[in-house]
Design a protein around this motif. Structure first.
Motif, short mmCIF file in Angstrom:
data_model
loop_
_atom_site.label_atom_id
_atom_site.label_comp_id
_atom_site.label_asym_id
_atom_site.label_seq_id
_atom_site.Cartn_x
_atom_site.Cartn_y
_atom_site.Cartn_z
N ARG A 131 2.87 0.20 -48.12
CA ARG A 131 2.47 -0.56 -46.94
C ARG A 131 1.99 0.40 -45.86
NH1 ARG A 131 7.03 -2.96 -46.06
NH2 ARG A 131 6.57 -4.58 -47.56
N ILE A 132 0.85 0.09 -45.27
CA ILE A 132 0.30 0.92 -44.19
C ILE A 132 0.81 0.38 -42.86
CG2 ILE A 132 -1.80 1.70 -43.04
CD1 ILE A 132 -3.27 1.24 -45.69
N ASN A 133 1.36 1.27 -42.06
CA ASN A 133 1.84 0.94 -40.73
C ASN A 133 0.95 1.70 -39.74
OD1 ASN A 133 3.28 0.27 -38.45
ND2 ASN A 133 4.87 1.78 -38.82
N TYR A 134 0.03 0.99 -39.10
CA TYR A 134 -0.88 1.62 -38.15
C TYR A 134 -0.15 1.90 -36.85
CZ TYR A 134 -4.51 0.14 -41.37
OH TYR A 134 -5.28 -0.05 -42.48
N VAL A 135 -0.10 3.17 -36.47
CA VAL A 135 0.56 3.62 -35.25
C VAL A 135 -0.52 3.86 -34.20
CG1 VAL A 135 2.03 5.42 -34.27
CG2 VAL A 135 2.34 4.71 -36.65
N ASN A 136 -0.24 3.49 -32.95
CA ASN A 136 -1.17 3.69 -31.82
C ASN A 136 -2.47 2.90 -31.97
OD1 ASN A 136 0.54 5.53 -30.43
ND2 ASN A 136 -0.08 7.11 -31.87
N LYS A 142 13.47 1.93 -59.89
CA LYS A 142 14.16 1.79 -58.61
C LYS A 142 13.21 1.68 -57.41
CE LYS A 142 16.72 5.21 -57.94
NZ LYS A 142 17.63 6.29 -57.62
N TYR A 143 11.91 1.82 -57.63
CA TYR A 143 10.96 1.89 -56.52
C TYR A 143 11.01 0.68 -55.61
CZ TYR A 143 6.66 2.06 -53.87
OH TYR A 143 5.76 2.06 -52.84
N GLU A 144 11.04 0.94 -54.32
CA GLU A 144 10.90 -0.09 -53.28
C GLU A 144 9.70 0.31 -52.44
OE1 GLU A 144 14.43 -0.77 -50.99
OE2 GLU A 144 15.70 -0.53 -52.74
N MET A 145 8.87 -0.67 -52.08
CA MET A 145 7.65 -0.37 -51.32
C MET A 145 8.00 0.33 -50.01
SD MET A 145 4.24 -2.61 -50.50
CE MET A 145 5.07 -4.08 -50.07
N LYS A 146 7.27 1.38 -49.72
CA LYS A 146 7.49 2.20 -48.53
C LYS A 146 6.42 1.93 -47.48
CE LYS A 146 10.69 4.47 -50.75
NZ LYS A 146 12.08 4.34 -50.45
N ASP A 147 6.76 2.19 -46.21
CA ASP A 147 5.79 2.13 -45.12
C ASP A 147 5.23 3.53 -44.89
OD1 ASP A 147 6.35 -0.50 -44.78
OD2 ASP A 147 7.31 -0.30 -42.83
N ILE A 148 3.90 3.64 -44.86
CA ILE A 148 3.24 4.91 -44.61
C ILE A 148 2.60 4.84 -43.23
CG2 ILE A 148 1.47 6.50 -45.42
CD1 ILE A 148 3.83 5.98 -47.41
N ILE A 207 2.02 10.32 -48.27
CA ILE A 207 2.48 9.21 -49.11
C ILE A 207 3.56 9.69 -50.07
CG2 ILE A 207 1.79 7.57 -50.90
CD1 ILE A 207 -1.00 7.50 -49.49
N ALA A 208 3.34 10.83 -50.71
CA ALA A 208 4.32 11.37 -51.65
C ALA A 208 5.64 11.66 -50.96
CB ALA A 208 3.77 12.63 -52.31
N LYS A 209 5.58 12.19 -49.75
CA LYS A 209 6.80 12.50 -49.00
C LYS A 209 7.60 11.22 -48.71
CE LYS A 209 6.51 15.65 -45.85
NZ LYS A 209 6.29 16.39 -44.59
N GLN A 210 6.90 10.15 -48.35
CA GLN A 210 7.57 8.88 -48.06
C GLN A 210 8.15 8.25 -49.33
OE1 GLN A 210 7.88 9.22 -44.72
NE2 GLN A 210 7.60 7.03 -44.56
N MET A 211 7.50 8.44 -50.47
CA MET A 211 7.95 7.84 -51.72
C MET A 211 9.18 8.54 -52.28
SD MET A 211 4.39 6.84 -53.57
CE MET A 211 5.04 5.51 -54.60
N GLY A 212 9.31 9.83 -52.03
CA GLY A 212 10.49 10.54 -52.51
C GLY A 212 10.16 11.58 -53.56
N GLU A 213 11.17 12.36 -53.90
CA GLU A 213 10.97 13.51 -54.77
C GLU A 213 10.65 13.15 -56.22
OE1 GLU A 213 15.51 14.65 -55.95
OE2 GLU A 213 14.78 15.27 -53.99
N ASN A 214 10.94 11.92 -56.64
CA ASN A 214 10.66 11.52 -58.02
C ASN A 214 9.19 11.20 -58.27
OD1 ASN A 214 13.34 11.72 -58.84
ND2 ASN A 214 13.79 9.60 -58.33
#
Length: 106
Positions: free
Chosen positions: A16-21, A49-55, A81-88
């Protein structure tokens, strides 16, 4: 599809894209792309186990053309995006090259 939890798999997942500013005057009621599909590599356990992340995408850092259309290249945000998704997860690519954001009509 049968998923072996210990083996590496390639799959397409939503983020999910979260537009900031985002300037409300220009884009207040504009419908924006809010979900991006990305091709990832992960083990089966991570995919299961994946749950949708906000980027977060900072609007102030986006480029725009002479007509006022803003855009960003999702593949330039692969590390974020990779950082938000996690190390897996290893992000291979976004399924679209460019996201355009048009100002609303006055």
């Amino acid at each position: 599809m049968q998923l072996n939890l210990s083996k590496e798999h390639t799959d397409i997942l939503p983020v999910r894209i979260n537009y900031v500013n985002l300037p409300q005057k220009k884009f207040g009621t504009t419908i924006l792309l809010d979900t991006l599909l990305v091709e990832v590599e992960s083990n089966g356990w991570g995919l299961w186990k994946y749950e949708m992340k906000d980027i977060p995408i900072d609007f102030k850092k986006l480029k725009h053309d002479e007509s006022g259309v803003y855009y960003f290249l999702p593949n330039n945000f692969a590390k974020t995006i990779a950082k938000q998704m996690g190390e897996n997860f290893k992000v291979l690519r976004a399924t679209i090259d460019t996201v355009q954001i048009n100002p609303r009509n006055k």
